[in-house]
Motif scaffolding. Structure first.
Motif, PDB file in Angstrom:
ATOM      1  N   GLY A  74      -3.624   9.323   8.409  1.00  0.00           N
ATOM      2  CA  GLY A  74      -2.463  10.068   8.064  1.00  0.00           C
ATOM      3  C   GLY A  74      -1.785   9.998   7.413  1.00  0.00           C
ATOM      4  O   GLY A  74      -1.644   8.729   7.030  1.00  0.00           O
ATOM      5  N   PRO A  75      -0.453  10.692   7.229  1.00  0.00           N
ATOM      6  CA  PRO A  75       0.544   9.771   6.700  1.00  0.00           C
ATOM      7  C   PRO A  75       1.696   8.871   7.948  1.00  0.00           C
ATOM      8  O   PRO A  75       1.423   9.423   8.405  1.00  0.00           O
TER       9      PRO A  75
ATOM     10  N   PRO B  95      -8.062   5.926   1.599  1.00  0.00           N
ATOM     11  CA  PRO B  95      -7.833   7.742   1.245  1.00  0.00           C
ATOM     12  C   PRO B  95      -7.067   8.632   2.892  1.00  0.00           C
ATOM     13  O   PRO B  95      -7.843   8.249   3.964  1.00  0.00           O
ATOM     14  N   LEU B  96      -6.487   9.211   2.753  1.00  0.00           N
ATOM     15  CA  LEU B  96      -5.803  10.358   4.090  1.00  0.00           C
ATOM     16  C   LEU B  96      -6.880  11.002   4.262  1.00  0.00           C
ATOM     17  O   LEU B  96      -7.219  11.936   3.074  1.00  0.00           O
ATOM     18  N   PHE B  97      -6.745  11.002   5.407  1.00  0.00           N
ATOM     19  CA  PHE B  97      -7.021  13.298   5.488  1.00  0.00           C
ATOM     20  C   PHE B  97      -8.787  13.259   5.209  1.00  0.00           C
ATOM     21  O   PHE B  97      -8.965  14.060   4.526  1.00  0.00           O
TER      22      PHE B  97
ATOM     23  N   ALA C  85       0.715  -1.113  -0.183  1.00  0.00           N
ATOM     24  CA  ALA C  85      -0.250  -0.531  -0.343  1.00  0.00           C
ATOM     25  C   ALA C  85       0.372   1.683   0.189  1.00  0.00           C
ATOM     26  O   ALA C  85       2.027   1.423   0.445  1.00  0.00           O
ATOM     27  N   ALA C  86       0.398   2.561  -0.064  1.00  0.00           N
ATOM     28  CA  ALA C  86       0.504   3.578  -0.945  1.00  0.00           C
ATOM     29  C   ALA C  86       1.629   3.907   0.456  1.00  0.00           C
ATOM     30  O   ALA C  86       1.111   4.184   1.406  1.00  0.00           O
TER      31      ALA C  86
ATOM     32  N   ARG D 256      -3.242   7.521  12.686  1.00  0.00           N
ATOM     33  CA  ARG D 256      -4.755   7.782  12.298  1.00  0.00           C
ATOM     34  C   ARG D 256      -5.263   8.465  13.667  1.00  0.00           C
ATOM     35  O   ARG D 256      -4.772   8.342  15.230  1.00  0.00           O
ATOM     36  N   MET D 257      -6.128   8.659  13.320  1.00  0.00           N
ATOM     37  CA  MET D 257      -6.608  10.290  15.076  1.00  0.00           C
ATOM     38  C   MET D 257      -7.659   9.520  15.095  1.00  0.00           C
ATOM     39  O   MET D 257      -8.549   8.864  13.687  1.00  0.00           O
ATOM     40  N   THR D 258      -9.023   9.629  15.943  1.00  0.00           N
ATOM     41  CA  THR D 258     -10.082   9.932  16.564  1.00  0.00           C
ATOM     42  C   THR D 258     -11.147   9.912  16.609  1.00  0.00           C
ATOM     43  O   THR D 258     -10.287  11.625  17.473  1.00  0.00           O
TER      44      THR D 258
END
Length: 243
Positions: A25-26, A9-11, A2-3, A38-40
């Motif tokens: 996130g990145p 998809p990010l953000f 994976a990328a 990752r944000m929750t």
């Protein structure tokens, strides 16, 4: 692969349960290891948004968040997960920042600007006491992490207590590293070096409390999270303790 080992998809807000989302996130490089972030996001019963371990700031993500509620609380849950809090605080001066023990000292030691409005403790503060349980996991001479349980969705929110890197998203040498470290999917757990900093009895008591919350899922910051069988996953991940 994976990328860049991320979770695209990010953000982008991704629904987990009612009033609970994640945003991936990145990569952030830490100890020469690329960590996906990752944000929750939790929408409290007040309608306010609570952001756990904010990822790199994104104006587009902020716009998406503001469509579901006002961002009022920015959470730095342990001494490593504060890097992007100030960027979000700069964009949201009315939001309050909440930091785990050790975060202020870590930021000062690294010369990082951080506005710390409140210190997280074992009791949930008034703004989210009706929605979330929390505790500071005891027993480590180094790592003080705040963990949270969203009662309505039965979501347990952890940061580094469990990591679950998927080997298919890693270069070959990091597949070896994560396997040795004990934080590789499908057997993700607390990294072995972090385990060494904990008093096992104190950590076991905290894990028992998490199990008693009877979570349905576990959200984590690094790697594949656990959408189901959360209690079984806790028992598996912490089987090195005498539970």
């Amino acid at each position: 692969m994976a990328a860049e080992g991320t979770y695209p998809p990010l953000f982008t807000l991704k629904a987990v349960a009612r009033d609970v989302w994640i945003a991936d996130g990145p990569i952030i490089d830490l100890y020469r290891m690329p960590f996906p972030t990752r944000m929750t996001v939790v929408r409290l019963s007040s309608g306010d948004l609570w952001l756990h371990s904010p990822i790199a700031f994104s104006a587009d993500l902020l716009e998406a968040l503001q469509e579901i509620g006002p961002v009022r609380h920015l959470i730095a849950p342990n001494w490593l997960h504060y890097a992007h809090v100030q960027d979000w605080a700069d964009a949201l001066p009315a939001a309050q920042t909440w930091v785990a023990p050790g975060v202020v000292e870590r930021a000062e030691g690294q010369g990082v600007r951080l506005r710390a409005d409140h210190l997280l403790g074992d009791a949930a503060p008034e703004p989210w006491s009706g929605d979330l349980d929390q505790m500071i996991v005891p027993g480590s001479r180094l790592h003080r992490e705040a963990v949270f349980f969203h009662r309505a969705s039965r979501s347990l929110i952890l940061t580094d207590l469990i990591e679950n890197f998927e080997p298919a998203r890693l270069p070959w040498h990091l597949r070896i590293v994560t396997r040795v470290a004990g934080n590789q999917h499908p057997d993700g757990s607390m990294p072995r070096d972090l385990r060494l900093t904990f008093d096992r009895q104190a950590l076991a008591g905290a894990v028992r409390r998490m199990i008693a919350w009877e979570p349905a899922r576990i959200l984590i910051a690094h790697g594949r999270w656990y959408p189901a069988r959360a209690v079984d996953e806790l028992r598996r991940a912490f089987r090195f303790l005498d539970l």
